[in-house]
Structure formats: structure tokens, C-alpha cells
Design an enzyme around this catalytic site. Sequence first.
Site, PDB file in Angstrom:
ATOM      1  N   TYR A   1       0.840  -1.208   0.000  1.00  0.00           N
ATOM      2  CA  TYR A   1       0.000   0.000   0.000  1.00  0.00           C
ATOM      3  C   TYR A   1       0.871   1.252   0.000  1.00  0.00           C
ATOM      4  O   TYR A   1       2.016   1.244   0.453  1.00  0.00           O
ATOM      5  CB  TYR A   1      -0.955   0.013   1.199  1.00  0.00           C
ATOM      6  CG  TYR A   1      -0.273   0.135   2.555  1.00  0.00           C
ATOM      7  CD1 TYR A   1      -0.015   1.388   3.127  1.00  0.00           C
ATOM      8  CD2 TYR A   1       0.117  -0.994   3.268  1.00  0.00           C
ATOM      9  CE1 TYR A   1       0.610   1.499   4.362  1.00  0.00           C
ATOM     10  CE2 TYR A   1       0.731  -0.890   4.502  1.00  0.00           C
ATOM     11  CZ  TYR A   1       0.977   0.360   5.039  1.00  0.00           C
ATOM     12  OH  TYR A   1       1.602   0.481   6.266  1.00  0.00           O
ATOM     13  N   CYS A   2       0.317   2.311  -0.545  1.00  0.00           N
ATOM     14  CA  CYS A   2       0.988   3.614  -0.566  1.00  0.00           C
ATOM     15  C   CYS A   2      -0.099   4.679  -0.703  1.00  0.00           C
ATOM     16  O   CYS A   2      -1.287   4.370  -0.687  1.00  0.00           O
ATOM     17  CB  CYS A   2       2.012   3.695  -1.696  1.00  0.00           C
ATOM     18  SG  CYS A   2       1.341   3.285  -3.317  1.00  0.00           S
ATOM     19  N   THR A   3       0.285   5.929  -0.840  1.00  0.00           N
ATOM     20  CA  THR A   3      -0.682   7.031  -0.765  1.00  0.00           C
ATOM     21  C   THR A   3      -1.821   6.892  -1.772  1.00  0.00           C
ATOM     22  O   THR A   3      -2.985   6.774  -1.403  1.00  0.00           O
ATOM     23  CB  THR A   3       0.025   8.379  -0.952  1.00  0.00           C
ATOM     24  OG1 THR A   3       1.090   8.495  -0.016  1.00  0.00           O
ATOM     25  CG2 THR A   3      -0.959   9.528  -0.744  1.00  0.00           C
TER      26      THR A   3
END
Length: 300
Positions: free
Chosen positions: A182-184
Site C-alpha cells: 500500500y501507498c498514498t
Amino acid sequence: MQKIILYYKFTPIADPAVMRLWQKTLCEKLELKGRILISKHGINGTVGGDIDAVKAYVKETKSYAGFKGTQFKWSDGERDHFPRLSVKVRDEIVAFGAGDELKVDEHGVVGGGKHLKPEQVHELVKNRGDDVIFFDGRNAYEAAVGKFKNAIVPDTRTSKDFLDELAGDKYADIKDKPVVTYCTGGIRCEILSSLMKNRGFKEVYQIDGGIVKYGETYKDEGLWEGSLYVFDDRMGVKFSDKSKDIGECIHCQAKTSNYENCALASCNDLVLICETCKQEPEKLYHTQQCSQQNKLVTTA
């Protein structure tokens, strides 16, 4: 009313310089500010301005065949959260240092992780339980103020650090487990999940739309905790008034999500500092060395 949009699209771009000129001209016409990166792999942007102008930007950008299916994530914010408009051509739209390894076609990144909607993430956790590993695709300072519960937070300060982080056997014990990156907004995980699969991770997923989409769906009622670090002068956003602070002030260890730029102009680091300590100017330094260096500069 003004809004900020976050977006990316992996698609082959034959002439990034021409694309840059089109995007720059379009943003200037609509009086938008923000940052846009373009490479042969695609486009990555965050821009803000009057809502009608932003809507016009989205419509015009999607008129390009390669950008037709682009997802634009909307958030509260204003044009002046950005100091200027910056539209640049780079070797990569996210600097992993893996431009030659990354493969892109008209469908996006080749060999990346399987996309999961927020609801599908919960279904995976329900079915697979503690076997599911959340793997943070951002940098450690971002994870300090917000992350998925029990997530692995790699020792990274920039995206380029992931190549060394994934080398060797550091994560050998999770290569056969379901790993959710996951990331922004999702863009870093497009690349990271591909790199992980290339290095022997068997079952790799990515959250479709990233933390932003997850937060829109579940706010602070799901598996996320803390605030979301963002790369404009807001520095952080919270999904609801139920959000809790998980970061710790570097001085008193009080819980906080507040980042400030180091008071030393030449220092590019951030200071995680509570509102109380923030009132003391001598504490607005990343390290004691920064404070001492600033004294030398101001007394010279």
C-alpha cells in the site's frame, strides 16, 4: 470552492517532451498549481485549483487515448497548497531507480500485483487471517504518522532504498504469504509489487487507489490507523474526527501527527513535533547538529 486531485497512469508515452508541453499549457490556462511528472512509462500528478477548472483539466486530460481510464482521487485543498506549477520529464514517474526493469504496456505495469478494492482487502483478511502481511510502500517518515495495523514498515527514506531493502533474505519468511502493498494513491505499489514479484514473492496484492481510496471507504473504522502524510504544505490529512495520532514528538514523545520543516534552511528533513514543543523555536530542528549549525550560520 477549490479542490486537489491526485492521479497517475502507466501507459507508453512516445514523446514525453510533447506531453509535458501540452500538460503545462493546459494547467496554465486553467490557473492550476501542483506537480506533474512525465516519463516514457506514463504520468503522475497532483494539482489544485478552482473546482470547475479542475473538472475541465480532468476532462481534457482523459481525452488523450492513453489516459482514458485514469482514476482521479479528489481531496479538500487549494491551489496555494502548492508554491507553483511544476511539469517535468523524468526517467521514471516514481524514482525507484528501476526504469530499465519496469515494463509498461497499454494495460499498465506488466507483472505487477493483483489490485484489490478496499472491500476485497477486508475479505482477504477475513479469509486468510494473520497470514496476510501489509507491506508499506512509502518511506519510514510517512509511516511514522499513519499505517495499516501491524504492517511491515521497511527501512527507507526514499523510493530508491527499496532495491537494497528487497535484496537478500531480509523478507524470506514472508515470500510465500499473501502480501498487500500500500501507498498514498497506489502509484508506488504498482512498481513495488512488480519488483517484489521479480524477487520471488509469490502472492502480491496492491490496494486499488491506495490509502486515499481505502480512507474514503472506511475512514477510521477499518484497518488503517493515524493520519496520511501528503506532499504539499498540508503535510497530513485525517479521514475523520475519530483519527488518532500514532506518531511521537521527538522531544517529549507525546502522540502527534504534526510535521514541521527543520528550522535550518539547508536541512531537508522534517521534524515530528507536538503542538506544545512547537512553541519553542529552539526545538524546531531535526537534530542537535542542525541547531548548532544554524547558530554558526546566523552569527557568521
